[in-house]
Structures are given as structure tokens and as C-alpha cells.
Design a protein around this motif. Sequence first.
Motif, PDB file in Angstrom:
ATOM      1  N   SER A  63     -20.921 -13.810  23.734  1.00  0.00           N
ATOM      2  CA  SER A  63     -21.304 -14.629  25.115  1.00  0.00           C
ATOM      3  C   SER A  63     -22.808 -14.864  24.928  1.00  0.00           C
ATOM      4  O   SER A  63     -23.447 -14.229  24.316  1.00  0.00           O
ATOM      5  N   VAL A  64     -23.190 -16.116  25.585  1.00  0.00           N
ATOM      6  CA  VAL A  64     -24.547 -16.365  25.810  1.00  0.00           C
ATOM      7  C   VAL A  64     -24.720 -16.961  27.364  1.00  0.00           C
ATOM      8  O   VAL A  64     -23.807 -17.470  27.714  1.00  0.00           O
ATOM      9  N   ASN A  65     -25.923 -16.711  27.883  1.00  0.00           N
ATOM     10  CA  ASN A  65     -26.060 -17.148  29.316  1.00  0.00           C
ATOM     11  C   ASN A  65     -27.221 -18.249  29.104  1.00  0.00           C
ATOM     12  O   ASN A  65     -27.968 -18.261  28.318  1.00  0.00           O
ATOM     13  N   LEU A  66     -26.967 -19.044  30.163  1.00  0.00           N
ATOM     14  CA  LEU A  66     -27.512 -20.403  30.358  1.00  0.00           C
ATOM     15  C   LEU A  66     -27.906 -20.731  31.839  1.00  0.00           C
ATOM     16  O   LEU A  66     -26.993 -20.566  32.610  1.00  0.00           O
ATOM     17  N   ASN A  67     -29.181 -20.916  32.219  1.00  0.00           N
ATOM     18  CA  ASN A  67     -29.440 -21.527  33.380  1.00  0.00           C
ATOM     19  C   ASN A  67     -29.070 -23.148  33.652  1.00  0.00           C
ATOM     20  O   ASN A  67     -28.979 -23.678  32.695  1.00  0.00           O
ATOM     21  N   VAL A  68     -28.412 -23.388  34.567  1.00  0.00           N
ATOM     22  CA  VAL A  68     -28.091 -24.831  35.060  1.00  0.00           C
ATOM     23  C   VAL A  68     -29.449 -25.401  35.429  1.00  0.00           C
ATOM     24  O   VAL A  68     -29.874 -24.839  36.360  1.00  0.00           O
ATOM     25  N   HIS A  69     -29.602 -26.467  35.025  1.00  0.00           N
ATOM     26  CA  HIS A  69     -30.995 -26.933  35.486  1.00  0.00           C
ATOM     27  C   HIS A  69     -30.493 -28.341  36.552  1.00  0.00           C
ATOM     28  O   HIS A  69     -29.471 -28.890  36.321  1.00  0.00           O
ATOM     29  N   TRP A  70     -31.478 -28.646  37.542  1.00  0.00           N
ATOM     30  CA  TRP A  70     -31.201 -29.885  38.180  1.00  0.00           C
ATOM     31  C   TRP A  70     -30.978 -31.087  37.556  1.00  0.00           C
ATOM     32  O   TRP A  70     -30.057 -31.660  37.938  1.00  0.00           O
ATOM     33  N   GLY A  71     -31.640 -31.318  36.438  1.00  0.00           N
ATOM     34  CA  GLY A  71     -31.414 -32.704  35.648  1.00  0.00           C
ATOM     35  C   GLY A  71     -29.975 -32.820  35.047  1.00  0.00           C
ATOM     36  O   GLY A  71     -29.665 -33.857  34.518  1.00  0.00           O
ATOM     37  N   GLN A  72     -29.261 -31.762  34.950  1.00  0.00           N
ATOM     38  CA  GLN A  72     -28.261 -31.902  34.450  1.00  0.00           C
ATOM     39  C   GLN A  72     -27.063 -32.504  35.346  1.00  0.00           C
ATOM     40  O   GLN A  72     -25.669 -32.590  34.584  1.00  0.00           O
ATOM     41  N   GLN A  73     -27.425 -32.550  36.489  1.00  0.00           N
ATOM     42  CA  GLN A  73     -26.529 -33.229  37.535  1.00  0.00           C
ATOM     43  C   GLN A  73     -26.421 -34.708  37.621  1.00  0.00           C
ATOM     44  O   GLN A  73     -27.714 -35.151  37.145  1.00  0.00           O
ATOM     45  N   ASP A  74     -25.271 -35.206  38.024  1.00  0.00           N
ATOM     46  CA  ASP A  74     -25.269 -36.586  37.804  1.00  0.00           C
ATOM     47  C   ASP A  74     -25.108 -37.263  39.156  1.00  0.00           C
ATOM     48  O   ASP A  74     -25.502 -36.681  40.104  1.00  0.00           O
ATOM     49  N   ALA A  75     -24.914 -38.438  39.400  1.00  0.00           N
ATOM     50  CA  ALA A  75     -24.753 -39.254  40.673  1.00  0.00           C
ATOM     51  C   ALA A  75     -23.855 -38.633  41.766  1.00  0.00           C
ATOM     52  O   ALA A  75     -23.913 -38.944  42.949  1.00  0.00           O
ATOM     53  N   PHE A  76     -22.822 -37.946  41.048  1.00  0.00           N
ATOM     54  CA  PHE A  76     -22.002 -37.049  41.833  1.00  0.00           C
ATOM     55  C   PHE A  76     -22.378 -35.900  42.321  1.00  0.00           C
ATOM     56  O   PHE A  76     -21.825 -34.990  43.032  1.00  0.00           O
ATOM     57  N   GLN A  77     -23.799 -35.239  42.086  1.00  0.00           N
ATOM     58  CA  GLN A  77     -24.371 -34.225  42.392  1.00  0.00           C
ATOM     59  C   GLN A  77     -23.537 -33.054  41.951  1.00  0.00           C
ATOM     60  O   GLN A  77     -23.705 -32.104  42.690  1.00  0.00           O
ATOM     61  N   HIS A  78     -23.111 -33.197  40.695  1.00  0.00           N
ATOM     62  CA  HIS A  78     -22.549 -31.990  39.980  1.00  0.00           C
ATOM     63  C   HIS A  78     -22.787 -32.139  38.716  1.00  0.00           C
ATOM     64  O   HIS A  78     -23.305 -33.155  38.154  1.00  0.00           O
ATOM     65  N   VAL A  79     -22.904 -30.794  37.714  1.00  0.00           N
ATOM     66  CA  VAL A  79     -23.170 -31.001  36.574  1.00  0.00           C
ATOM     67  C   VAL A  79     -22.196 -32.102  35.830  1.00  0.00           C
ATOM     68  O   VAL A  79     -21.088 -31.900  35.695  1.00  0.00           O
ATOM     69  N   ASN A  80     -23.037 -32.997  35.057  1.00  0.00           N
ATOM     70  CA  ASN A  80     -22.325 -33.934  34.242  1.00  0.00           C
ATOM     71  C   ASN A  80     -21.374 -33.641  33.266  1.00  0.00           C
ATOM     72  O   ASN A  80     -21.546 -32.411  32.748  1.00  0.00           O
ATOM     73  N   ASN A  81     -20.159 -34.301  33.146  1.00  0.00           N
ATOM     74  CA  ASN A  81     -19.060 -33.771  32.142  1.00  0.00           C
ATOM     75  C   ASN A  81     -19.725 -33.615  30.646  1.00  0.00           C
ATOM     76  O   ASN A  81     -18.954 -32.632  29.888  1.00  0.00           O
ATOM     77  N   VAL A  82     -20.780 -34.101  30.281  1.00  0.00           N
ATOM     78  CA  VAL A  82     -20.990 -34.339  28.931  1.00  0.00           C
ATOM     79  C   VAL A  82     -21.984 -32.720  28.518  1.00  0.00           C
ATOM     80  O   VAL A  82     -21.609 -32.487  27.514  1.00  0.00           O
ATOM     81  N   GLU A  83     -22.323 -32.326  29.971  1.00  0.00           N
ATOM     82  CA  GLU A  83     -23.084 -31.229  29.661  1.00  0.00           C
ATOM     83  C   GLU A  83     -22.200 -29.740  29.120  1.00  0.00           C
ATOM     84  O   GLU A  83     -22.876 -28.920  28.388  1.00  0.00           O
ATOM     85  N   TYR A  84     -21.044 -29.792  29.346  1.00  0.00           N
ATOM     86  CA  TYR A  84     -20.305 -28.740  29.196  1.00  0.00           C
ATOM     87  C   TYR A  84     -20.014 -28.831  27.626  1.00  0.00           C
ATOM     88  O   TYR A  84     -19.967 -27.608  27.034  1.00  0.00           O
ATOM     89  N   PHE A  85     -20.048 -29.798  26.941  1.00  0.00           N
ATOM     90  CA  PHE A  85     -19.781 -29.920  25.520  1.00  0.00           C
ATOM     91  C   PHE A  85     -21.208 -29.495  24.818  1.00  0.00           C
ATOM     92  O   PHE A  85     -21.136 -28.687  23.761  1.00  0.00           O
ATOM     93  N   ARG A  86     -22.519 -29.597  25.658  1.00  0.00           N
ATOM     94  CA  ARG A  86     -23.661 -28.908  25.236  1.00  0.00           C
ATOM     95  C   ARG A  86     -23.659 -27.560  25.328  1.00  0.00           C
ATOM     96  O   ARG A  86     -24.029 -26.843  24.470  1.00  0.00           O
ATOM     97  N   PHE A  87     -22.909 -27.141  26.420  1.00  0.00           N
ATOM     98  CA  PHE A  87     -22.735 -25.510  26.617  1.00  0.00           C
ATOM     99  C   PHE A  87     -22.031 -25.042  25.217  1.00  0.00           C
ATOM    100  O   PHE A  87     -22.259 -24.114  24.863  1.00  0.00           O
ATOM    101  N   PHE A  88     -20.803 -25.624  25.203  1.00  0.00           N
ATOM    102  CA  PHE A  88     -20.116 -25.267  23.750  1.00  0.00           C
ATOM    103  C   PHE A  88     -20.980 -25.197  22.523  1.00  0.00           C
ATOM    104  O   PHE A  88     -20.758 -24.278  21.903  1.00  0.00           O
ATOM    105  N   GLU A  89     -21.774 -26.213  22.349  1.00  0.00           N
ATOM    106  CA  GLU A  89     -22.555 -26.366  21.351  1.00  0.00           C
ATOM    107  C   GLU A  89     -23.261 -25.331  21.143  1.00  0.00           C
ATOM    108  O   GLU A  89     -23.577 -24.760  20.229  1.00  0.00           O
ATOM    109  N   TYR A  90     -24.210 -24.899  22.364  1.00  0.00           N
ATOM    110  CA  TYR A  90     -25.028 -23.932  22.292  1.00  0.00           C
ATOM    111  C   TYR A  90     -24.639 -22.584  21.705  1.00  0.00           C
ATOM    112  O   TYR A  90     -24.994 -21.743  20.938  1.00  0.00           O
TER     113      TYR A  90
END
Length: 209
Positions: A63-90
Motif C-alpha cells: 500500500s501507499v498513502n496519498l494526500n487528496v488535493h483540492w485541485g483534484q475535485q471537479d464541478a460536483f465538489q468531489h474528487v473527479n472519477n479520472v483521479e482514481y485511475f491515477r491513484f491506481f497508476e501510482y
Amino acid sequence: RKRERERERGRAAASCERQREREREQRIMMQVGVGGWRKGCVLALGRRTYVASHSLPGHMHFSVNLNVHWGQQDAFQHVNNVEYFRFFEYARIAFLSQVQQRCRDDNLQRDFCTVKGVGPILARTNCTYVVPLYYPDVVRIHAGVCNLQSDRFDMDYMVFSQSQNRIAAKGSSTIVTYDFDKQEKVPVPQALVDAFIELEEELRSSPSS
């Protein structure tokens, strides 16, 4: 000497807290059934067969830990769906880098995560969204190999939200072993299989896993 004792107590307390956090995550995973996710995963190639363990959950001890950044949120004010694939990639690259270090083959140890020689190439990936993520938060991304075939392997992922104390997403991917010099798919090298097994055994035996 007094300061050293205080530092020792601090390190011991931090270690206990990390262990409690892992145990809390494990209880939550088992409650939602993630402990049985892909149960019976087997790594098999050539003469070697290795059944992955199922304690955190199953084969996902890394496992790895990552901070959620404010800029990862979208117009719906939650983390955008694309960011999850970046989590997986990391998590995938961090995991494969650890595998690369354990390869007994000099070429794989030098080139595996580059575009030289034999390396991994993503063939497929997917994500199941469980709950939205919000800023601020810290997520722990678990990853592990769950299935190994002659020329590819599958990985599973799980994103755990520390602020919500629950699983936020699950996913998987298929990675093909590819010879970048010859521009063709190749069998998974035995040295890579051995490195998968070595890392899994290390993580399983680690007190923090």
C-alpha cells in the motif's frame, strides 16, 4: 538518555497506532466482503505455483498513502472519477518498482519500468466507485497481483479513505509483458514471478501488513 527514552516511547506509540489503523481497515474490509474479493488467487507459471494469502485483503498487502488535493475535485465538489485511475497508476508503479528491485535478472532489474527491453504495458483497467472522496483527505491505495498467465498478469486495487474510515473505490487492471526493443508481447519472465513471490512473502511477514 532521557530524550532517547522519550524518542523510543514515541516510536513505539507510532508503531502501535499504525498497527491499530491497519487492523481497523482490515475489519472494515471484511465487513464489506473485500476479504473474499478474488478469493483463491493463484500465481502459477512453469513449475511454480503460489497461492496468495488473504489477510489484508487477500493479495493486497502492498500500500501507499496519498494526500487528496483540492485541485483534484471537479464541478460536483468531489474528487473527479479520472483521479482514481491515477491513484491506481501510482500504486501500480510503486509496486512494480519494488518488484523490479527484487528481480535476480540484471536486465529486468535495470530496465523493467523503462521503455527498454522487457517491461509492463497496461492492457485494461477498470474502477468501481463506492463513495465520493473530498478534500482534505488521505487515501491509502492497496495493490497486489491476483492472477498470472503466460504473457500477462492482473492486479487488484483498493482505495481507502482515512477521513471517512471506509473503502472509497475498488479496481483492477491487466498488464502485459512487452519487449520494447522487438515491439512484441513476450512471456512473463520467471525472474519476475520469483520477484512477485518474494515481495508478497516479505509483505505478509511484515508486522505492519
